[in-house]
Design a protein around this motif. Structure first.
Motif, PDB file in Angstrom:
ATOM      1  N   UNK A 109       0.856  -1.180   0.000  1.00 29.61           N
ATOM      2  CA  UNK A 109       0.000   0.000   0.000  1.00 29.61           C
ATOM      3  C   UNK A 109       0.895   1.234   0.000  1.00 29.61           C
ATOM      4  N   UNK A 110       0.608   2.166  -0.880  1.00 33.84           N
ATOM      5  CA  UNK A 110       1.356   3.424  -0.952  1.00 33.84           C
ATOM      6  C   UNK A 110       0.353   4.556  -0.768  1.00 33.84           C
ATOM      7  N   UNK A 111       0.610   5.368   0.238  1.00 33.54           N
ATOM      8  CA  UNK A 111      -0.349   6.429   0.537  1.00 33.54           C
ATOM      9  C   UNK A 111      -1.722   5.880   0.866  1.00 33.54           C
ATOM     10  N   UNK A 112      -1.765   4.666   1.427  1.00 34.43           N
ATOM     11  CA  UNK A 112      -3.025   4.042   1.796  1.00 34.43           C
ATOM     12  C   UNK A 112      -3.739   3.330   0.665  1.00 34.43           C
ATOM     13  N   UNK A 131       9.548   0.482  10.301  1.00 33.58           N
ATOM     14  CA  UNK A 131       8.980  -0.461  11.246  1.00 33.58           C
ATOM     15  C   UNK A 131       8.871  -1.821  10.565  1.00 33.58           C
ATOM     16  N   UNK A 132       8.317  -2.802  11.271  1.00 32.71           N
ATOM     17  CA  UNK A 132       8.301  -4.155  10.729  1.00 32.71           C
ATOM     18  C   UNK A 132       7.417  -4.292   9.494  1.00 32.71           C
ATOM     19  N   UNK A 133       6.460  -3.384   9.328  1.00 40.55           N
ATOM     20  CA  UNK A 133       5.568  -3.505   8.180  1.00 40.55           C
ATOM     21  C   UNK A 133       5.255  -2.171   7.501  1.00 40.55           C
ATOM     22  N   UNK A 134       6.039  -1.149   7.796  1.00 42.39           N
ATOM     23  CA  UNK A 134       5.775   0.138   7.152  1.00 42.39           C
ATOM     24  C   UNK A 134       6.977   1.063   7.266  1.00 42.39           C
ATOM     25  N   UNK A 135       6.939   2.124   6.459  1.00 38.78           N
ATOM     26  CA  UNK A 135       7.979   3.155   6.474  1.00 38.78           C
ATOM     27  C   UNK A 135       7.408   4.387   5.786  1.00 38.78           C
ATOM     28  N   UNK A 136       8.146   5.478   5.861  1.00 42.45           N
ATOM     29  CA  UNK A 136       7.808   6.667   5.095  1.00 42.45           C
ATOM     30  C   UNK A 136       8.804   6.834   3.961  1.00 42.45           C
ATOM     31  N   UNK A 137       8.312   7.250   2.803  1.00 41.98           N
ATOM     32  CA  UNK A 137       9.178   7.615   1.687  1.00 41.98           C
ATOM     33  C   UNK A 137       9.191   9.130   1.603  1.00 41.98           C
ATOM     34  N   UNK A 138      10.380   9.726   1.582  1.00 39.89           N
ATOM     35  CA  UNK A 138      10.530  11.181   1.663  1.00 39.89           C
ATOM     36  C   UNK A 138      11.154  11.740   0.391  1.00 39.89           C
ATOM     37  N   UNK A 144       8.339  16.274   1.275  1.00 44.28           N
ATOM     38  CA  UNK A 144       7.056  15.599   1.076  1.00 44.28           C
ATOM     39  C   UNK A 144       7.224  14.150   1.516  1.00 44.28           C
ATOM     40  N   UNK A 145       6.362  13.670   2.404  1.00 46.64           N
ATOM     41  CA  UNK A 145       6.445  12.304   2.921  1.00 46.64           C
ATOM     42  C   UNK A 145       5.116  11.589   2.720  1.00 46.64           C
ATOM     43  N   UNK A 146       5.207  10.309   2.427  1.00 48.60           N
ATOM     44  CA  UNK A 146       4.002   9.490   2.350  1.00 48.60           C
ATOM     45  C   UNK A 146       4.331   8.068   2.793  1.00 48.60           C
ATOM     46  N   UNK A 147       3.297   7.343   3.216  1.00 39.82           N
ATOM     47  CA  UNK A 147       3.490   6.040   3.845  1.00 39.82           C
ATOM     48  C   UNK A 147       3.588   4.907   2.826  1.00 39.82           C
ATOM     49  N   UNK A 148       4.352   3.891   3.204  1.00 39.75           N
ATOM     50  CA  UNK A 148       4.410   2.636   2.465  1.00 39.75           C
ATOM     51  C   UNK A 148       4.152   1.513   3.471  1.00 39.75           C
ATOM     52  N   UNK A 149       3.190   0.657   3.164  1.00 36.30           N
ATOM     53  CA  UNK A 149       2.865  -0.466   4.033  1.00 36.30           C
ATOM     54  C   UNK A 149       3.113  -1.774   3.304  1.00 36.30           C
ATOM     55  N   UNK A 150       3.737  -2.735   3.990  1.00 39.67           N
ATOM     56  CA  UNK A 150       4.083  -4.013   3.382  1.00 39.67           C
ATOM     57  C   UNK A 150       3.321  -5.153   4.065  1.00 39.67           C
ATOM     58  N   UNK A 151       3.146  -6.300   3.389  1.00 41.50           N
ATOM     59  CA  UNK A 151       2.335  -7.401   3.935  1.00 41.50           C
ATOM     60  C   UNK A 151       3.118  -8.324   4.861  1.00 41.50           C
TER      61      UNK A 151
END
Length: 248
Positions: A85-88, A154-161, A169-176
């Motif tokens: 998930x990128x930016x939700x 973190x174990x399942x997410x990070x921010x890309x800047x 500008x920052x947005x979230x990346x979530x991994x499975x």
């Protein structure tokens, strides 16, 4: 006369070599490759890094309200090995172009299918995979060179800047990660797979090791996957080599 001709030929060859050689000079916007593992998912970002060079960047060099390649030269590429998930927003595993539309109070981030564009030329919004808005923030320190990095891992997410000049500008990346770990646990608790038994049996057979063990393992593989004819074929060869020609 022979000596003069020899010198002339040598000079001609040297001149020809210099003409054919290509002069290498530094890139104005050097290419960078960023690699980062988030949880269990590998990311790779390839982008070119322009410098501010005493210019006002956002709103002038990079106009507000227009598609930006998010770097220089070819469009910035982002690749990841799992669905994320990128930016939700859900984005399937693959490689994409990363476009943005900068604004004074809002940026639009775009994950784009097409990889062949030079910069933003040829952009077609029907190729958007994900699009979302983020709010830029002001940096205290100036970034002379455009920079992309990961933070808040973190174990399942990070921010890309994205950072350049005094803008971030920052947005979230979530991994499975949770699903990946659960799958590993299920596989381990279920015991070896048919392929695991078959691989071990074939290795013992081809290496001339304990054929009794190879026979047991290949029998388990065949019982788990009776439709796999290649496993039955190897089973027959193991039985034959182990002196059990009738069973083979």
């Amino acid at each position: 006369m022979i000596k003069i001709n020899t010198l002339f030929i040598a000079a001609a060859l040297a001149f020809s070599s210099n003409v054919n050689a290509q002069l290498k000079t530094p890139q104005p916007s050097p290419t960078a490759t960023l690699q980062q593992t988030v949880g269990l998912t590998d990311f790779e970002i390839i982008y070119s890094r322009p410098g501010a060079k005493e210019r006002k960047v956002f709103g002038e060099l990079v106009p507000y309200g227009e598609i930006w390649r998010t770097g220089a030269n070819s469009s910035t590429k982002i690749k990841f090995a799992d669905d994320v998930k990128i930016g939700g927003q859900a984005v399937p595993a693959g490689q994409y172009a990363l476009y943005t539309i900068p604004g004074a109070d809002k940026w639009t981030v775009i994950i784009y299918k097409g990889l062949e564009n030079w910069g933003s030329a040829g952009y077609d919004n029907t190729q958007d995979v994900a699009r979302f808005d983020v709010k830029p923030s002001k940096l205290g320190d100036k970034y002379e060179t455009f920079t992309i990095d990961f933070s808040d891992l973190e174990s399942n997410k990070a921010n890309l800047n994205l950072m350049w000049e005094n803008t971030k500008v920052s947005f979230s990346i979530e991994t499975p990660t949770d699903a990946q770990v659960e799958k590993q646990i299920e596989d381990m608790m279920a015991g070896p797979s048919a392929n695991s038994y078959f691989g071990a049996a074939r290795y013992y057979f081809e290496s001339g090791k304990d054929l009794d063990k190879a026979e047991i393992w290949v029998a388990k593989a065949v019982s788990m996957r009776p439709e796999a004819f290649w496993m039955s074929h190897v089973q027959a060869k193991i039985l034959a080599k182990n002196g059990k020609k009738q069973e083979a």
